[in-house]
Design an enzyme around this catalytic site. Sequence first.
Site, PDB file in Angstrom:
ATOM      1  N   ASP A 295       0.770  -1.194   0.005  1.00  0.00           N
ATOM      2  CA  ASP A 295      -0.099   0.116   0.084  1.00  0.00           C
ATOM      3  C   ASP A 295       0.706   1.358   0.086  1.00  0.00           C
ATOM      4  O   ASP A 295       2.030   1.219   0.658  1.00  0.00           O
ATOM      5  CB  ASP A 295      -0.981  -0.020   1.368  1.00  0.00           C
ATOM      6  CG  ASP A 295      -1.709   1.240   1.431  1.00  0.00           C
ATOM      7  OD1 ASP A 295      -2.375   1.624   0.421  1.00  0.00           O
ATOM      8  OD2 ASP A 295      -1.722   1.688   2.585  1.00  0.00           O
ATOM      9  N   GLU A 342       1.362  -0.274  -5.052  1.00  0.00           N
ATOM     10  CA  GLU A 342       0.045   0.536  -5.143  1.00  0.00           C
ATOM     11  C   GLU A 342       0.747   1.977  -5.572  1.00  0.00           C
ATOM     12  O   GLU A 342       1.088   2.728  -4.508  1.00  0.00           O
ATOM     13  CB  GLU A 342      -0.637   0.603  -3.889  1.00  0.00           C
ATOM     14  CG  GLU A 342      -2.001   1.256  -4.115  1.00  0.00           C
ATOM     15  CD  GLU A 342      -1.720   2.804  -3.535  1.00  0.00           C
ATOM     16  OE1 GLU A 342      -1.966   3.547  -4.439  1.00  0.00           O
ATOM     17  OE2 GLU A 342      -1.880   2.906  -2.339  1.00  0.00           O
ATOM     18  N   ASP A 395     -11.392   2.332  -2.501  1.00  0.00           N
ATOM     19  CA  ASP A 395     -11.590   3.711  -2.487  1.00  0.00           C
ATOM     20  C   ASP A 395     -12.535   4.738  -3.316  1.00  0.00           C
ATOM     21  O   ASP A 395     -12.638   5.970  -3.010  1.00  0.00           O
ATOM     22  CB  ASP A 395     -10.154   4.435  -2.294  1.00  0.00           C
ATOM     23  CG  ASP A 395      -9.543   4.173  -0.785  1.00  0.00           C
ATOM     24  OD1 ASP A 395     -10.100   3.961   0.069  1.00  0.00           O
ATOM     25  OD2 ASP A 395      -8.024   4.155  -0.685  1.00  0.00           O
TER      26      ASP A 395
END
Length: 494
Positions: A295, A342, A395
Amino acid sequence: MEKRAGILLPVFSLPSKYGIGTLGKDAFEFVDFLKKTNQKYWQVLPLGQTSYGDSPYQSPSVYAGNPYFIDLDLLHKEGLLTKTELKASEREVGEIDYGWLWETRYILFEKAFKRFQKKPQTQFETFKKANAFWLDDYSLFMAVKQKNNFVSMLLWSEDDRNYDLQIKKKNDIIQREPKHGHLIEFYSFLQFYFFKQWFELKSYANDNGIKIIGDRPIYSSHDSHEVWGMPKYFQVNDDLSLQAVAGCPPDAFSDDGQLWGNPLYNWEYLKERNFDFWLKSLEFNLTMFDILRIDHFRGFVAYWSIPADHATARYGQWIEAPFYDLFTLIKEKFDSSRIIAEDLGVIDQPVVDAMNFCGYPGMKILQFAFGGGSDNIHLPHNFSENTILYTGTHDSKTTKEWLDTESEDEIFRAFQYMQKREDESGVGTFIRGAMTSHANIAIIPMQDYLEVGGIGRINLPSTLGTNWKWRLQANYINDNLINYVKTLTDYRPK
């Protein structure tokens, strides 16, 4: 090279009789669904225990699994729960009610634990020894937290906040305060069953040709056993209060940026320790998952540092991190083909250089492709094959919601680019667009296959109270859905 496809579905979004998705029957049936529809990947969100705000990106441990995912029917099969107790725990319809889970699930687990204590403990003892490097601190932290009515450790007494003192007192506490010692074992028991069920599910997925893509959050929660037990690794004061916090600057998601509130790393100290914190946790994660999404990759190159007393992320600053020192070690130790970066957000040349250094596939989002001009980096003709392409993420809006809310001009550009067909829905156009791209892997959120609108959005960044709640209802799988998903997946270039 054969292009592959997968589905993004959090474990908590699986259907279940018990209020939240679990690692039981419905998870195994989802694996069967993936196999029938020619998927090769199941991408999940972080599996960590959640706390205030219910976010899987805010966990009291970078190791511990979420006890809510422990399947109750499997506990019943082992004689740890009764049918009456199962019946009282049912909540099959509706979104996840975390308040109800908090009030009821741990009481149920306590009953299971009392029965478990009467059984042979050989496997449990083996698990505790193998995981002692994190489990001992986690279980003690949770026991002290429960002793303090689960408030933040900043509100604990000075003695309880003192990790070294608690470690010294641990054996005395177990002998003099049986309840406290019982709690330490209880939290270890929950982790034993979480990982027992998780690895049984992962093994089943792998046996059926499905690889699981996991997710490693970049930051630890402030209220975690890592910060409690290893404060030198973080930018915190002697009393464990924050010096600065993590987030990201204003972007498409928020005009004020995103104020995550996590403690930032003390990178100088991590470097002195040869980044043992990161190397150990990545090694653990790569036993849990076949492929790992790291992430907020750009935060390893430079991170957005926000003063701890600021109410928004607007006035932070970029600070360089020792990226090459850390990722040279990561490349030496781990198979790069098992890592995804990411790389969304503010991507500058240093981040591009870092991606090239590692060679990890990055992420592109089809919903982001049609604002701006032909040089938009999310347009398929602008990115390489070494890419994971998504219609949307946890998201973002679902694609149905995106089509219901975006401007007519942007939707027109999207349909024109992907040459929308008369016999397909707008969401179907997006899925086909992802499948026909040259990206090596296309991942579609499950909500898009079902054409779920705004109610299916998983997370709206910088908000609390409405996120991480969507779940599938029973009997969602049928022949029409299987044929639809398979037909779209078969667009993947061979």
